[in-house]
Each structure stands twice: as structure tokens, then as C-alpha cells.
Motif scaffolding. Structure first.
Motif, PDB file in Angstrom:
ATOM      1  N   ASN A 139      52.539  49.926  48.846  1.00 51.86           N
ATOM      2  CA  ASN A 139      51.963  50.949  47.966  1.00 51.86           C
ATOM      3  C   ASN A 139      50.549  50.572  47.559  1.00 51.86           C
ATOM      4  OD1 ASN A 139      54.359  52.490  47.952  1.00 51.86           O
ATOM      5  ND2 ASN A 139      55.243  51.140  46.384  1.00 51.86           N
ATOM      6  N   MET A 140      49.714  51.599  47.341  1.00 56.53           N
ATOM      7  CA  MET A 140      48.299  51.398  47.015  1.00 56.53           C
ATOM      8  C   MET A 140      48.118  51.062  45.539  1.00 56.53           C
ATOM      9  SD  MET A 140      46.537  54.507  49.168  1.00 56.53           S
ATOM     10  CE  MET A 140      47.590  55.743  48.383  1.00 56.53           C
ATOM     11  N   ASN A 141      47.077  50.276  45.294  1.00 61.01           N
ATOM     12  CA  ASN A 141      46.669  49.933  43.926  1.00 61.01           C
ATOM     13  C   ASN A 141      45.138  49.885  43.917  1.00 61.01           C
ATOM     14  OD1 ASN A 141      46.457  49.081  41.305  1.00 61.01           O
ATOM     15  ND2 ASN A 141      47.171  46.985  41.701  1.00 61.01           N
ATOM     16  N   VAL A 142      44.517  51.071  43.821  1.00 56.62           N
ATOM     17  CA  VAL A 142      43.070  51.188  44.020  1.00 56.62           C
ATOM     18  C   VAL A 142      42.275  50.445  42.953  1.00 56.62           C
ATOM     19  CG1 VAL A 142      43.225  53.359  45.279  1.00 56.62           C
ATOM     20  CG2 VAL A 142      43.111  53.398  42.774  1.00 56.62           C
ATOM     21  N   ILE A 143      42.894  50.125  41.832  1.00 58.13           N
ATOM     22  CA  ILE A 143      42.182  49.376  40.796  1.00 58.13           C
ATOM     23  C   ILE A 143      41.831  47.969  41.298  1.00 58.13           C
ATOM     24  CG2 ILE A 143      42.339  48.457  38.450  1.00 58.13           C
ATOM     25  CD1 ILE A 143      44.196  50.746  37.765  1.00 58.13           C
ATOM     26  N   GLU A 144      42.682  47.413  42.167  1.00 60.20           N
ATOM     27  CA  GLU A 144      42.495  46.055  42.664  1.00 60.20           C
ATOM     28  C   GLU A 144      41.939  46.027  44.087  1.00 60.20           C
ATOM     29  OE1 GLU A 144      43.020  43.379  40.925  1.00 60.20           O
ATOM     30  OE2 GLU A 144      44.015  44.223  39.166  1.00 60.20           O
ATOM     31  N   LYS A 145      41.301  47.068  44.548  1.00 61.25           N
ATOM     32  CA  LYS A 145      40.864  47.129  45.944  1.00 61.25           C
ATOM     33  C   LYS A 145      39.690  46.189  46.208  1.00 61.25           C
ATOM     34  CE  LYS A 145      37.666  51.034  45.452  1.00 61.25           C
ATOM     35  NZ  LYS A 145      37.324  52.383  45.935  1.00 61.25           N
ATOM     36  N   ASN A 146      39.664  45.684  47.444  1.00 64.89           N
ATOM     37  CA  ASN A 146      38.571  44.846  47.959  1.00 64.89           C
ATOM     38  C   ASN A 146      38.281  43.624  47.093  1.00 64.89           C
ATOM     39  OD1 ASN A 146      38.105  46.623  50.148  1.00 64.89           O
ATOM     40  ND2 ASN A 146      36.793  47.914  48.857  1.00 64.89           N
ATOM     41  N   LYS A 147      39.326  43.008  46.565  1.00 63.39           N
ATOM     42  CA  LYS A 147      39.165  41.779  45.803  1.00 63.39           C
ATOM     43  C   LYS A 147      38.986  40.607  46.763  1.00 63.39           C
ATOM     44  CE  LYS A 147      39.798  43.425  41.599  1.00 63.39           C
ATOM     45  NZ  LYS A 147      38.778  43.329  40.532  1.00 63.39           N
ATOM     46  N   GLY A 148      38.219  39.615  46.352  1.00 63.55           N
ATOM     47  CA  GLY A 148      38.044  38.411  47.153  1.00 63.55           C
ATOM     48  C   GLY A 148      39.164  37.416  46.937  1.00 63.55           C
ATOM     49  N   ASP A 153      43.031  44.459  50.327  1.00 64.90           N
ATOM     50  CA  ASP A 153      42.366  45.335  51.288  1.00 64.90           C
ATOM     51  C   ASP A 153      41.703  46.505  50.566  1.00 64.90           C
ATOM     52  OD1 ASP A 153      44.481  46.905  50.538  1.00 64.90           O
ATOM     53  OD2 ASP A 153      45.368  47.079  52.526  1.00 64.90           O
ATOM     54  N   ARG A 154      41.237  47.467  51.316  1.00 64.67           N
ATOM     55  CA  ARG A 154      40.479  48.587  50.743  1.00 64.67           C
ATOM     56  C   ARG A 154      41.340  49.516  49.911  1.00 64.67           C
ATOM     57  NH1 ARG A 154      39.332  52.190  56.189  1.00 64.67           N
ATOM     58  NH2 ARG A 154      41.528  52.360  56.858  1.00 64.67           N
ATOM     59  N   LEU A 155      42.673  49.360  49.996  1.00 64.55           N
ATOM     60  CA  LEU A 155      43.585  50.178  49.188  1.00 64.55           C
ATOM     61  C   LEU A 155      44.265  49.366  48.094  1.00 64.55           C
ATOM     62  CD1 LEU A 155      45.237  52.358  51.980  1.00 64.55           C
ATOM     63  CD2 LEU A 155      43.344  52.967  50.453  1.00 64.55           C
ATOM     64  N   GLY A 156      43.808  48.130  47.884  1.00 64.44           N
ATOM     65  CA  GLY A 156      44.310  47.324  46.788  1.00 64.44           C
ATOM     66  C   GLY A 156      45.615  46.594  47.066  1.00 64.44           C
ATOM     67  N   ARG A 157      46.010  46.490  48.315  1.00 66.37           N
ATOM     68  CA  ARG A 157      47.267  45.813  48.645  1.00 66.37           C
ATOM     69  C   ARG A 157      47.015  44.330  48.927  1.00 66.37           C
ATOM     70  NH1 ARG A 157      48.655  50.437  52.985  1.00 66.37           N
ATOM     71  NH2 ARG A 157      46.540  49.772  53.542  1.00 66.37           N
ATOM     72  N   ASP A 158      47.971  43.491  48.551  1.00 62.99           N
ATOM     73  CA  ASP A 158      47.820  42.043  48.701  1.00 62.99           C
ATOM     74  C   ASP A 158      47.750  41.675  50.177  1.00 62.99           C
ATOM     75  OD1 ASP A 158      47.786  39.287  48.049  1.00 62.99           O
ATOM     76  OD2 ASP A 158      49.935  39.177  48.393  1.00 62.99           O
ATOM     77  N   LEU A 159      46.631  41.071  50.583  1.00 68.64           N
ATOM     78  CA  LEU A 159      46.422  40.762  51.996  1.00 68.64           C
ATOM     79  C   LEU A 159      47.279  39.592  52.452  1.00 68.64           C
ATOM     80  CD1 LEU A 159      44.791  41.687  54.435  1.00 68.64           C
ATOM     81  CD2 LEU A 159      42.994  40.069  53.781  1.00 68.64           C
ATOM     82  N   PHE A 160      47.561  38.650  51.568  1.00 69.25           N
ATOM     83  CA  PHE A 160      48.402  37.506  51.942  1.00 69.25           C
ATOM     84  C   PHE A 160      49.777  37.979  52.398  1.00 69.25           C
ATOM     85  CE2 PHE A 160      51.523  34.231  50.853  1.00 69.25           C
ATOM     86  CZ  PHE A 160      50.992  33.115  51.478  1.00 69.25           C
ATOM     87  N   SER A 161      50.390  38.852  51.628  1.00 70.21           N
ATOM     88  CA  SER A 161      51.713  39.363  51.990  1.00 70.21           C
ATOM     89  C   SER A 161      51.641  40.205  53.260  1.00 70.21           C
ATOM     90  CB  SER A 161      52.283  40.202  50.839  1.00 70.21           C
ATOM     91  OG  SER A 161      52.376  39.441  49.659  1.00 70.21           O
ATOM     92  N   PRO A 187      48.865  52.594  61.498  1.00 73.45           N
ATOM     93  CA  PRO A 187      49.317  52.648  60.105  1.00 73.45           C
ATOM     94  C   PRO A 187      50.204  53.870  59.872  1.00 73.45           C
ATOM     95  CG  PRO A 187      46.991  52.137  60.235  1.00 73.45           C
ATOM     96  CD  PRO A 187      47.420  52.533  61.618  1.00 73.45           C
ATOM     97  N   PRO A 188      51.213  53.779  59.018  1.00 73.66           N
ATOM     98  CA  PRO A 188      51.481  52.695  58.057  1.00 73.66           C
ATOM     99  C   PRO A 188      52.224  51.483  58.622  1.00 73.66           C
ATOM    100  CG  PRO A 188      53.098  54.415  57.778  1.00 73.66           C
ATOM    101  CD  PRO A 188      52.158  54.895  58.840  1.00 73.66           C
TER     102      PRO A 188
END
Length: 317
Positions: free
Chosen positions: A82-91, A101-109, A263-264
Motif C-alpha cells: 500500500n502507498m504512503n505518499v507522505i514518506e515517498k522518496n526517503k533516503g 520508493d516514489r509511492l512511499g513504500r519501504d524499499l528494504f521489504s 506492477p503491481p
């Protein structure tokens, strides 16, 4: 002439006294005992594999990767769908180890979910390749004659078609899903296994135990399963170790081009394609999927090289 007899300088036979001879450093019982244990082919192969530090390190890395694709998506506890745009593109940070990623999803998982999908696809495709190729090649070599000629012509026709074009046509007809991707990857890959199996079984077919099985009335299927395949396990294992990284790269390449999974669905190829779109500003979204892909492929290739040396009977001492 007996071992205990010899000839003296006059040509007469005289008996040697065993008491005059002594074994230096060992007792008679120790000298007569064979100290080296008898080991099987597979035990010797494992012993030689353990002496290869690169192969053992690759095996250790693969073990860690298998553990991570199982538990990795659940370590952080974040939603990777699921998307979480508040947290998108975090380092990269202590909260998001690989960033988002660009939609705020945890890239590690998402990376470990994608690695799981890529490895499952590669393992299933390799299993299909070995199963179809082994029995197809065994049928050619076992029956011979017109059966061998007809089946070989089918292989030649399949190999004459461009594999990439055939893969694209299959994906267009069946759609971009897991089933069609497995069919596309396996449709031509089994041909090389069948040819290799045919050549090996043609040699095994002349063995005495195969004639004995014929005389005892064993069916062709039983001869293939009980006699041919066990004597080819080393070759099939090497074939599998080289096929798995090849399938992982093929899946990643097809998904990157938009021909494979889309995707998805999540796979390493899908993640690399998504990361490539934002690599100029957020390079970590491309770096981590590529890193995991390279580590998986390199570990399989190095382990395959070690298995090739360990299973080579010419290197057995």
C-alpha cells in the motif's frame, strides 16, 4: 617360488626367516591395517567442495539470501504494497534502511519480496528444464532409431527459432503473468539438457547392468529412473547451478523491458525498472535491487564453478 623362498649365490633355494625382517616405526598389525577409510563419490565431492573457500563462501551467502527472502519482508514490519505518499522518496535512514520508493513504500521489504519472486521463478523454471530435458533426452537415447531421429528434428526446429522472439510472442498471447513467464523461460531451455542427456545415456546404454535390467524385464521407465538418472546426477546438478542465475537474469531483463512481470507484481526486474525511472534524483532506488541481483547471480555462479571442480571424477584422488 614362494615369497618366503629365495636363491642363494650357488643357485640353491633357501627359506627366508621372517624374524630377520622388521618394520621400522610400525608394528606388524599397524602395517597390515589400511588406515585410509573408503569414501563414496559424493563424500569425496563434498570433501573437495569444502576445501574450496570461494565455493563455501558462496554457499554461505546463498544460505543467508534464502533466509532473507523468507524473513526479510517482515523484519521492519512496514507495508510494502500500500502507498504512503507522505514518506515517498526517503533516503537511507535508521527508519528505512534502503529508503522508500516514489509511492512511499519501504524499499528494504520490497527488495526481498522481489528477490523471493525472482528466485522462485528461477527454481521452478530450472526444475521444468531438467525434468523435460532429462526424460526427453533419455527417450531419444533409450529407444534410438526413428524415435531418436524424429525427436531430434523437433529440437532442431525449436532451436532454429529466436528464443527472445518466441518469448515475446508467448508473453503477448498469454499475458504478463507468472504462468506465462514460466512457459516463456522454459519453452526452449530444455533442449540443451535433452541433447546432453542423450549423449550421456548413449554411453551408459552399453553398460552391463543395463543389459542385466533388460534381461530381467525392467520397463524403459524403470531403467531411466533407476539406472540412467542416478548416474547423471552430477551433470544435472551442474546444469542446475548454471541455469538458475541465467533464469534470474532473464526474468530481470524481461521485466525491465516491460515484457515479463509488470506492477503491481514485485520482482527484482520490476524494481530495477522502477528505480531506473528515478535514478537521477534517487539512485538508491536502483542501486539496492541491482546489488541484490548481482550478489545472487555471483553466488550461484561461484558455487557452480566449485561444484564443477568437486564433481569432476578426473580430479578425484
Amino acid at each position: 617360488m614362494s615369497i618366503k623362498e629365495t636363491m642363494d649365490s650357488k643357485g640353491k633355494i633357501e627359506e627366508l626367516d621372517p624374524q630377520k625382517f622388521h618394520i621400522i616405526g610400525y608394528t606388524q598389525e599397524e602395517a597390515n591395517r589400511i588406515n585410509r577409510p573408503t569414501i563414496s563419490y559424493w563424500q569425496d565431492a563434498w570433501r573437495r567442495l569444502c576445501k574450496n573457500p570461494v565455493a563455501m563462501a558462496s554457499l554461505f551467502v546463498l544460505g543467508l539470501l534464502v533466509i532473507m527472502v523468507i524473513i526479510g519482508p517482515h523484519i521492519r514490519g512496514y507495508d510494502f504494497i500500500n502507498m504512503n505518499v507522505i514518506e515517498k522518496n526517503k533516503g537511507c535512514s535508521s527508519k528505512y534502511w534502503f529508503g522508500t520508493d516514489r509511492l512511499g513504500r519501504d524499499l528494504f521489504s520490497r527488495v526481498w519480496v522481489g528477490a523471493r519472486a525472482s528466485m522462485i521463478i528461477a527454481l521452478v523454471a530450472t526444475t521444468l528444464k531438467l525434468f523435460i530435458g532429462t526424460f526427453y533426452g533419455a527417450a531419444m537415447a533409450h529407444f534410438g532409431g526413428w524415435v531418436d531421429d524424429a525427436l531430434m528434428r523437433i529440437i532442431e526446429v525449436i532451436n532454429s527459432l529466436p528464443s527472445l522472439l518466441l518469448t515475446i510472442l508467448i508473453m503477448m498471447v498469454l499475458g504478463n503473468n507468472l504462468f506465462s513467464l514460466l512457459v516463456a523461460l522454459s519453452i526452449t531451455a530444455w533442449c540443451n539438457t535433452a541433447r546432453q542427456t542423450r549423449g550421456i545415456i548413449k554411453q551408459l546404454k552399453e553398460s552391463e547392468y543395463i543389459y542385466a535390467a533388460y534381461v530381467l524385464g525392467a520397463s524403459p521407465f524403470r531403467i531411466i529412473v533407476k539406472h540412467y538418472i542416478p548416474n547423471m546426477l552430477g551433470i544435472l546438478l551442474l546444469d542446475a547451478s548454471t541455469a538458475i542465475p541465467s533464469f534470474i537474469f532473464m526474468e530481470a531483463g524481461l521485466s525491465f523491458l516491460g515484457i515479463g512481470l509488470i506492477p503491481p507484481e514485485i520482482s527484482l526486474g520490476v524494481l530495477i525498472a522502477q528505480g531506473q525511472q528515478s535514478m537521477d534524483f534517487y539512485p538508491t532506488q536502483l542501486f539496492f535491487p541491482c546489488l541484490v541481483l548481482c550478489v545472487i547471480v555471483m553466488a550461484f555462479n561461484l558455487l557452480g564453478d566449485g561444484l564443477r571442480d568437486a564433481l569432476d571424477p578426473r580430479l578425484r584422488k
